[in-house]
Motif scaffolding. Structure first.
Motif, PDB file in Angstrom:
ATOM      1  N   SER A  66       0.818  -1.210   0.000  1.00  0.00           N
ATOM      2  CA  SER A  66       0.000   0.000   0.000  1.00  0.00           C
ATOM      3  C   SER A  66       0.852   1.261   0.000  1.00  0.00           C
ATOM      4  O   SER A  66       0.355   2.346  -0.313  1.00  0.00           O
ATOM      5  CB  SER A  66      -0.933  -0.007   1.214  1.00  0.00           C
ATOM      6  OG  SER A  66      -0.196  -0.155   2.423  1.00  0.00           O
ATOM      7  N   SER A  79      -5.266  -6.071   5.757  1.00  0.00           N
ATOM      8  CA  SER A  79      -5.947  -4.785   5.817  1.00  0.00           C
ATOM      9  C   SER A  79      -5.470  -3.938   6.980  1.00  0.00           C
ATOM     10  O   SER A  79      -5.714  -2.726   7.012  1.00  0.00           O
ATOM     11  CB  SER A  79      -7.462  -5.013   5.928  1.00  0.00           C
ATOM     12  OG  SER A  79      -7.768  -5.812   7.068  1.00  0.00           O
ATOM     13  N   GLU A 100      -6.805 -13.023   2.890  1.00  0.00           N
ATOM     14  CA  GLU A 100      -7.666 -12.407   3.889  1.00  0.00           C
ATOM     15  C   GLU A 100      -9.090 -12.394   3.376  1.00  0.00           C
ATOM     16  O   GLU A 100      -9.372 -11.911   2.266  1.00  0.00           O
ATOM     17  CB  GLU A 100      -7.215 -10.987   4.211  1.00  0.00           C
ATOM     18  CG  GLU A 100      -8.020 -10.352   5.344  1.00  0.00           C
ATOM     19  CD  GLU A 100      -7.491  -8.997   5.778  1.00  0.00           C
ATOM     20  OE1 GLU A 100      -7.932  -8.494   6.829  1.00  0.00           O
ATOM     21  OE2 GLU A 100      -6.634  -8.441   5.070  1.00  0.00           O
TER      22      GLU A 100
END
Length: 582
Positions: A249, A312, A368
């Motif tokens: 990210s 996440s 995930e």
């Protein structure tokens, strides 16, 4: 149980990171085989292809934007180089491309590649991937070095790059790498990937590369592994044999190396997790086997990583084929700063000494789920497996609560005893847009002995808790003082008590304590078993204090979960045992 029907059973859905620690409803998991490979055998040559890939991270399927699934098969013989296939949700398979339709007449190599790994869908709607072998160029050993390719949804394949196009004139090493693993599309529209070997570093055995490739096929090597070598052991301190590249990210790239690292040895794979900037600056986040048992050599923090994702929560989740508390693999969490936490060590259920790993062994990556939990597969172990075959699907919460969702080879052909539901799952699982999980197995299925693999679906649904009681007796047990090295057993009855007609579903039972284990041969309770009112089953616990330790007393806990609103005793039985030297 023998049969040809999909296996269905119920397991516990543990609380995800966003859930409160209250009791939750267990999902029902139904395993369905969408396709068994080798359903069409060539009557003349008999070649069959199964799903998978040559190196780490290969295998599995992806869901395309059209709702279909796409994957690859590996060569079964020299006659074929593998395929790329499309599979509809209902199980109709179409072969988009068969590799090696013709060979180089002078060298006998597949010019369009062979041994494809997994594929990805690009932002342009086409599929992209790599083949570990084949191509226009040979490596120093005389083998073809692999390709990168693009294929349209209609099946038109274009070779974008043939590796080993750049050769060191002195060492004859492939400077641009060879044997690519798989690729990802970066946020800049270029493709990034790794090669298992080759590169500018490492002497006679280069350690692999990370590369960038434009959509038109122009390749740039960002990093060559084995640029730092321990002079005493010849181990690559920055790792070697990279795989599993992802874009983080933060815009950097993260990946694993299967071997090498600060604690690698010629007899220990070890491996690393690394960060690489888009400009090629590498940072090693963790070198495995940093916590090693001095007696056995077991790497408590894991050994030989094979899968990497970013969660996440911004942390990284890594699977290792070996290491952990029992040297049968682990799933770990790694912060961006490099702090490691082991979430689960495999073979914690059963007996590692006889490879009875009920929770599986050798995990193959996690994904995930939309519920915040992690889902994956193991290559071996499970209720019906051992150290070499069968395998499991599992769920793991961010805090480390583990649940076995499915044990492969639960459906046997009554004549051949082949695993109709598949065995040896590879590539982990994906969660599709329908909320179900999909994956592939290397063997098993309805065709051939032992089968050429399957594409499977794990369907998930969530029933509600039932107003009923589950009792466990006795509520605690003491094994007394026993001679070290002998096995003693305790039997616990599990009974359903309800006035309703709805049965209680026995979700899961686990055991803690180093000297305690569930005796699978004598235990009649099963995970996912439905107990009718006043029906009972039994769990048999073995206690065997070990003479190798100085600890002569041990406490443990047998934990049982169900969809009943009340459980007595409160989910667990306290175990106590003692030992004395002979």
């Amino acid at each position: 149980m023998l049969g040809l029907f999909p296996a269905a059973f119920t397991v516990a859905r543990r609380a995800s990171a966003a859930d409160a620690p209250a009791k939750s409803s267990p999902p029902t998991i139904t395993e369905t085989v969408l396709h068994s490979f080798c359903s069409q055998r060539d009557p003349g040559t008999g070649p069959c292809l199964g799903p998978g890939g040559t190196f780490l991270g290969s295998g599995g399927v992806i869901e395309g934007s059209d709702g279909n699934f796409y994957g690859t098969t590996v060569p079964f013989s020299v006659i074929s180089g593998g395929t790329i296939f499309k599979l509809t949700p209902s199980g109709t398979l179409t072969t988009l491309h068969t590799f090696c339709p013709e060979m180089d007449p002078n060298r006998g190599h597949c010019l369009d590649g062979s041994g494809p790994g997994g594929v990805i869908e690009g932002s342009d709607g086409n599929l992209y991937g790599v083949a570990s072998g084949g191509g226009a160029n040979l490596d120093p050993g005389g083998g073809a070095a692999g390709t990168a390719f693009m294929i349209t949804p209609s099946g038109t394949l274009t070779t974008l790059y043939s590796f080993c196009a750049q050769v060191d004139p002195k060492t004859e090493n492939c400077l641009d790498g060879e044997n690519p693993d798989r690729i990802v599309e970066g946020s800049d529209g270029n493709f990034y990937g790794t090669t298992f070997s080759g590169g500018a570093k490492g002497g006679a055995q280069p350690g692999g590369t990370v590369f960038k490739m434009t959509p038109s096929g122009a390749l740039t090597t960002l990093y060559s592994f084995c640029s730092k070598v321990d002079p005493s052991t010849a181990v690559c301190l920055d790792g070697e044999q990279p795989a599993g590249l992802i874009e983080g990210s933060d815009g950097n790239f993260y990946g694993i190396t299967f071997t090498g690292g600060q604690f690698g040895r010629p007899t220990i794979a070890a491996g690393t997790v690394f960060k690489l900037t888009p400009f090629g600056t590498l940072t090693t986040l963790h070198s495995f086997c940093s916590d090693q048992d001095p007696k056995t050599g077991n790497c408590f923090d894991g050994n030989g990583p094979v899968g990497l994702i970013e969660g996440s929560d911004g942390n990284f989740y890594v699977s290792t084929t070996g290491g952990g508390a029992y040297d049968d693999g682990a799933v770990i969490r790694l912060t961006p700063s490099g702090t490691l936490t082991t979430l689960h060590s495999f073979c914690s259920q059963g007996s590692p000494t006889i490879y009875q790993c009920l929770d599986g062994m050798a995990p193959y990556g996690v994904t995930e789920g939309s519920d915040g939990n992690f889902y994956g597969t193991t290559r071996a172990g499970g209720k019906f497996g051992n150290q070499t075959n069968e395998g499991t699907a599992f769920m793991l919460t961010p805090s480390g609560t583990f649940t076995t969702l499915y044990s492969f080879c639960s459906q046997l052909d009554p004549k051949t005893f082949d695993c109709l539901d598949g065995a040896l799952p590879n590539g982990g699982v994906i969660e599709a847009s329908d909320g179900n999980f999909y994956g592939t197995t290397d063997s098993g299925g309805a065709n051939g002995d032992p089968g050429f693999g399957t594409v499977f679906k794990l369907a998930v649904s969530f029933p509600t808790q039932v107003p009923a009681n589950l009792t466990i007796s006795p509520g605690q047990h003491s094994f007394g003082t026993r001679l070290i090295g002998t096995t003693h057993q305790g039997t616990f009855l599990v009974r359903s008590r309800t006035k309703n007609t709805v049965p209680i579903v026995l979700e899961n039972f686990t055991i803690s304590g180093a000297d305690y284990s569930v005796d699978s041969m004598l235990t009649t309770c099963e995970q996912g078993q439905m107990l009718q009112p006043n029906q009972t089953c039994k769990i048999v616990v073995d206690f065997m204090p070990l003479g190798a330790t100085n600890q002569l007393s041990d406490t443990g806990r047998l934990t049982v979960t169900s969809n009943a609103k009340e459980v007595h005793p409160n989910h667990g039985v306290t175990l106590r045992g003692g030992g004395k030297r002979k």
